[in-house]
Design a protein around this motif. Structure first.
Motif, PDB file in Angstrom:
ATOM      1  N   GLU A  62       0.383  11.704 -10.415  1.00 17.16           N
ATOM      2  CA  GLU A  62      -0.975  12.168 -10.127  1.00 17.16           C
ATOM      3  C   GLU A  62      -1.995  11.037 -10.180  1.00 17.16           C
ATOM      4  O   GLU A  62      -3.119  11.179  -9.690  1.00 17.16           O
ATOM      5  N   ASN A  63      -1.617   9.903 -10.775  1.00 14.40           N
ATOM      6  CA  ASN A  63      -2.543   8.775 -10.900  1.00 14.40           C
ATOM      7  C   ASN A  63      -2.630   7.930  -9.635  1.00 14.40           C
ATOM      8  O   ASN A  63      -3.399   6.969  -9.584  1.00 14.40           O
ATOM      9  N   TYR A  64      -1.846   8.287  -8.608  1.00 10.20           N
ATOM     10  CA  TYR A  64      -1.800   7.459  -7.411  1.00 10.20           C
ATOM     11  C   TYR A  64      -2.254   8.256  -6.195  1.00 10.20           C
ATOM     12  O   TYR A  64      -2.226   9.486  -6.192  1.00 10.20           O
ATOM     13  N   GLU A  65      -2.668   7.534  -5.158  1.00 17.86           N
ATOM     14  CA  GLU A  65      -3.127   8.182  -3.935  1.00 17.86           C
ATOM     15  C   GLU A  65      -2.727   7.337  -2.735  1.00 17.86           C
ATOM     16  O   GLU A  65      -2.490   6.122  -2.856  1.00 17.86           O
ATOM     17  N   GLU A  66      -2.615   7.975  -1.592  1.00 16.39           N
ATOM     18  CA  GLU A  66      -2.260   7.261  -0.369  1.00 16.39           C
ATOM     19  C   GLU A  66      -3.346   6.244  -0.020  1.00 16.39           C
ATOM     20  O   GLU A  66      -4.534   6.524  -0.145  1.00 16.39           O
TER      21      GLU A  66
ATOM     22  N   ASN B 188       9.002  13.011  -7.189  1.00 18.47           N
ATOM     23  CA  ASN B 188       8.431  12.057  -8.145  1.00 18.47           C
ATOM     24  C   ASN B 188       8.615  10.612  -7.675  1.00 18.47           C
ATOM     25  O   ASN B 188       9.101   9.750  -8.407  1.00 18.47           O
ATOM     26  N   ARG B 189       8.207  10.351  -6.431  1.00 20.54           N
ATOM     27  CA  ARG B 189       8.337   9.008  -5.884  1.00 20.54           C
ATOM     28  C   ARG B 189       7.236   8.750  -4.865  1.00 20.54           C
ATOM     29  O   ARG B 189       6.617   9.682  -4.347  1.00 20.54           O
ATOM     30  N   ILE B 190       6.993   7.477  -4.614  1.00 23.28           N
ATOM     31  CA  ILE B 190       5.977   7.070  -3.653  1.00 23.28           C
ATOM     32  C   ILE B 190       6.614   6.157  -2.614  1.00 23.28           C
ATOM     33  O   ILE B 190       7.584   5.445  -2.902  1.00 23.28           O
ATOM     34  N   LEU B 191       6.073   6.183  -1.404  1.00 23.73           N
ATOM     35  CA  LEU B 191       6.553   5.313  -0.333  1.00 23.73           C
ATOM     36  C   LEU B 191       5.565   4.161  -0.191  1.00 23.73           C
ATOM     37  O   LEU B 191       4.387   4.372   0.096  1.00 23.73           O
ATOM     38  N   VAL B 192       6.053   2.948  -0.420  1.00 26.43           N
ATOM     39  CA  VAL B 192       5.199   1.760  -0.417  1.00 26.43           C
ATOM     40  C   VAL B 192       5.581   0.864   0.756  1.00 26.43           C
ATOM     41  O   VAL B 192       6.767   0.644   1.028  1.00 26.43           O
ATOM     42  N   ASP B 193       4.573   0.353   1.453  1.00 27.73           N
ATOM     43  CA  ASP B 193       4.795  -0.581   2.560  1.00 27.73           C
ATOM     44  C   ASP B 193       4.656  -2.000   2.019  1.00 27.73           C
ATOM     45  O   ASP B 193       3.555  -2.527   1.883  1.00 27.73           O
ATOM     46  N   ASP B 194       5.798  -2.606   1.686  1.00 23.51           N
ATOM     47  CA  ASP B 194       5.823  -3.951   1.121  1.00 23.51           C
ATOM     48  C   ASP B 194       5.856  -4.987   2.243  1.00 23.51           C
ATOM     49  O   ASP B 194       6.495  -4.783   3.281  1.00 23.51           O
ATOM     50  N   VAL B 195       5.172  -6.102   2.043  1.00 24.49           N
ATOM     51  CA  VAL B 195       5.069  -7.129   3.079  1.00 24.49           C
ATOM     52  C   VAL B 195       6.440  -7.677   3.456  1.00 24.49           C
ATOM     53  O   VAL B 195       6.748  -7.889   4.631  1.00 24.49           O
ATOM     54  N   ASP B 196       7.303  -7.902   2.465  1.00 21.93           N
ATOM     55  CA  ASP B 196       8.610  -8.515   2.721  1.00 21.93           C
ATOM     56  C   ASP B 196       9.686  -7.489   3.075  1.00 21.93           C
ATOM     57  O   ASP B 196      10.439  -7.661   4.029  1.00 21.93           O
ATOM     58  N   THR B 197       9.755  -6.410   2.297  1.00 25.06           N
ATOM     59  CA  THR B 197      10.822  -5.420   2.464  1.00 25.06           C
ATOM     60  C   THR B 197      10.509  -4.390   3.531  1.00 25.06           C
ATOM     61  O   THR B 197      11.395  -3.832   4.163  1.00 25.06           O
TER      62      THR B 197
ATOM     63  N   PHE C 161       0.830  -1.196   0.000  1.00 25.39           N
ATOM     64  CA  PHE C 161       0.000   0.000   0.000  1.00 25.39           C
ATOM     65  C   PHE C 161       0.873   1.258   0.000  1.00 25.39           C
ATOM     66  O   PHE C 161       1.920   1.299   0.656  1.00 25.39           O
ATOM     67  N   ILE C 162       0.430   2.259  -0.726  1.00 27.63           N
ATOM     68  CA  ILE C 162       1.132   3.546  -0.749  1.00 27.63           C
ATOM     69  C   ILE C 162       0.843   4.275   0.558  1.00 27.63           C
ATOM     70  O   ILE C 162      -0.314   4.517   0.902  1.00 27.63           O
ATOM     71  N   THR C 163       1.897   4.621   1.291  1.00 27.18           N
ATOM     72  CA  THR C 163       1.721   5.329   2.557  1.00 27.18           C
ATOM     73  C   THR C 163       2.003   6.822   2.440  1.00 27.18           C
ATOM     74  O   THR C 163       1.496   7.611   3.226  1.00 27.18           O
ATOM     75  N   LYS C 164       2.831   7.204   1.461  1.00 28.96           N
ATOM     76  CA  LYS C 164       3.118   8.625   1.236  1.00 28.96           C
ATOM     77  C   LYS C 164       3.376   8.856  -0.243  1.00 28.96           C
ATOM     78  O   LYS C 164       3.869   7.971  -0.946  1.00 28.96           O
ATOM     79  N   ILE C 165       3.047  10.062  -0.694  1.00 29.96           N
ATOM     80  CA  ILE C 165       3.334  10.471  -2.068  1.00 29.96           C
ATOM     81  C   ILE C 165       4.163  11.744  -2.011  1.00 29.96           C
ATOM     82  O   ILE C 165       3.764  12.727  -1.389  1.00 29.96           O
ATOM     83  N   TYR C 166       5.337  11.706  -2.630  1.00 29.33           N
ATOM     84  CA  TYR C 166       6.245  12.850  -2.633  1.00 29.33           C
ATOM     85  C   TYR C 166       6.330  13.378  -4.063  1.00 29.33           C
ATOM     86  O   TYR C 166       7.156  12.938  -4.857  1.00 29.33           O
ATOM     87  N   SER C 167       5.432  14.310  -4.382  1.00 31.17           N
ATOM     88  CA  SER C 167       5.331  14.811  -5.756  1.00 31.17           C
ATOM     89  C   SER C 167       6.605  15.515  -6.201  1.00 31.17           C
ATOM     90  O   SER C 167       7.042  15.376  -7.348  1.00 31.17           O
TER      91      SER C 167
END
Length: 233
Positions: free
Chosen positions: A66-70, A43-52, A34-40
């Motif tokens: 712009e196509n993504y949301e927290e 130009n990057r997103i912070l994703v909470d990956d199950v393994d990493t 799931f995306i937890t933060k968007i840093y416009s």
């Protein structure tokens, strides 16, 4: 007849070859979360990956942030390796929604306690058990009947009139904002813009100097920017 059959076979081989090439480029899914933060700005997103765990994912070359949301669940194909920092960092080859256009919001909802709109919020930083009030910047709010957005000076402009807080190297700073928003902290005029923090605490740099911090508080129905300035002695 034979000529048509040969052309048909050539077309089939071409289509199969293209599909294999596409699959080879795309490969298997590397990360899902799931995306937890968007840093416009970056130009990057912070994703909470199950393994990493948390991983900063730079957008692919043709990606539009712009196509993504927290709160949105995505699957990611990685281009190259992963920088094992914390959070980890990687470049995305491709990003897709995991469940079509569905998303799950991870942001808390701000509860309006009275009729005042937009609300007035208590916002402080605590250093060595002393609380200092931050200065409010841009904000946007919405409730059932109305919405409002205010534009303010940038953090660097706000910093000009902010009373600088003197701190020691590696001092811990605790951020206190009511109703437990999702927080992001940015250090202005720095190569590493976003600040990593845990338990609502950040650590100031070891080098002497003046540092401008922006704290962005987010709820599902509101967002406010705050600024404070410290000087490491």
């Amino acid at each position: 007849m034979k000529k048509h059959l040969i052309l048909l076979l050539i077309l089939c081989f071409t289509l199969v070859g293209c599909k294999q090439k596409e699959d080879a480029v795309k490969g298997g899914i590397d990360k899902k979360g799931f995306i937890t933060k968007i840093y416009s700005k970056g130009n990057r997103i912070l994703v909470d990956d199950v393994d990493t765990g948390l991983i900063w994912m730079a957008m692919p070359d043709n990606g539009e942030i712009e196509n993504y949301e927290e709160g949105q669940e995505v699957v990611i194909w990685i281009n190259g390796g992963i920088d094992e920092s914390y959070p980890a960092k990687a470049k995305a080859l491709n990003i897709e929604n995991s469940n079509g256009n569905q998303s799950q919001s991870s942001l808390p909802k701000f509860i309006f306690k009275n009729e005042k709109f937009p609300p007035s919020i208590n916002c402080f930083v605590k250093i060595n058990d002393i609380r200092y009030e931050m200065t409010k910047g841009n904000s946007k709010w919405k409730n059932e009947n109305e919405s409002v957005q205010t534009d303010a000076a940038s953090p660097t402009q706000i910093a000009e009139s902010f009373k600088v807080i003197a701190v020691e190297p590696n001092n811990k700073i605790t951020i206190e904002i009511e109703q437990n928003p999702n927080l992001s902290v940015y250090l202005w005029d720095s190569e590493e813009d976003e600040v990593t923090f845990e338990k609502k605490q950040i650590t100031v740099p070891t080098n002497q100097g003046r540092y401008i911090y922006e704290v962005v508080a987010k709820w599902s129905n509101g967002e406010v920017s705050y600024t404070f300035v410290v000087e490491v002695k």
